[in-house]
Design an enzyme around this catalytic site. Structure first.
Site, mmCIF file in Angstrom:
data_model
loop_
_atom_site.group_PDB
_atom_site.id
_atom_site.type_symbol
_atom_site.label_atom_id
_atom_site.label_comp_id
_atom_site.label_asym_id
_atom_site.label_seq_id
_atom_site.Cartn_x
_atom_site.Cartn_y
_atom_site.Cartn_z
ATOM 1 N N GLY A 19 -10.999 33.693 -18.797
ATOM 2 C CA GLY A 19 -10.367 34.701 -18.124
ATOM 3 C C GLY A 19 -9.600 34.807 -16.793
ATOM 4 O O GLY A 19 -9.230 33.592 -16.665
ATOM 5 N N SER A 20 -9.281 35.726 -16.220
ATOM 6 C CA SER A 20 -8.530 35.543 -14.854
ATOM 7 C C SER A 20 -9.297 36.408 -13.762
ATOM 8 O O SER A 20 -10.462 36.967 -14.049
ATOM 9 C CB SER A 20 -7.259 36.130 -15.284
ATOM 10 O OG SER A 20 -7.561 37.620 -15.032
#
Length: 136
Positions: A64-65
């Site tokens: 993810g981020s």
């Protein structure tokens, strides 16, 4: 019925129970999951089409981020969230932040290979305070 306890590292406090959704693939809450339905939509996921709502997600880890927390929180707001996370590897900080905001218990680094020893649909109880997953 016998119960088995797997020790793990507790990351987010709380206790939750539900059926296991075992994903052999990492999951990104940013793009791999449809927020309003909780359905896993990642094209290459081996659990594509399954819904997270009410399950204990057992997975290798998150991808993810920095914005993943918002998507996990939105799953919570829509009621389509997993009730707990059991990650093999330490999830990225944004996922942990989203779990804290959503009250979703998280454990990681379990003492056994949960991807091989927990069956899909098996009843799990996750205790983020004690760092334990009870199977059965």
């Amino acid at each position: 019925m016998s119960l088995r306890v797997i020790r793990a590292r507790g990351l987010v406090a709380g206790i939750a129970a539900g059926p296991a959704l075992v994903s052999p693939d990492p999951i990104s809450f940013l793009g791999d999951v449809a927020i309003t339905s909780g359905e896993i939509v990642a094209p290459d996921s081996r659990v594509r089409g399954r819904k997270l709502g009410g399950t204990v997600l057992v997975f290798p880890g998150s991808m993810g981020s920095a914005g993943a927390w918002r998507f996990l929180y939105q799953l919570f707001k829509h009621g389509t969230h997993p009730v707990a996370l059991v990650a093999v590897a330490l999830p990225d900080p944004s996922v942990v932040q989203g779990a804290i905001l959503s009250g979703i218990p998280v454990v990681c680094e379990p003492g056994e290979d949960v991807l091989a020893t927990i069956a899909d649909g098996e009843r799990l109880r996750v205790d983020g305070d004690a760092g334990a997953v009870t199977v059965g």
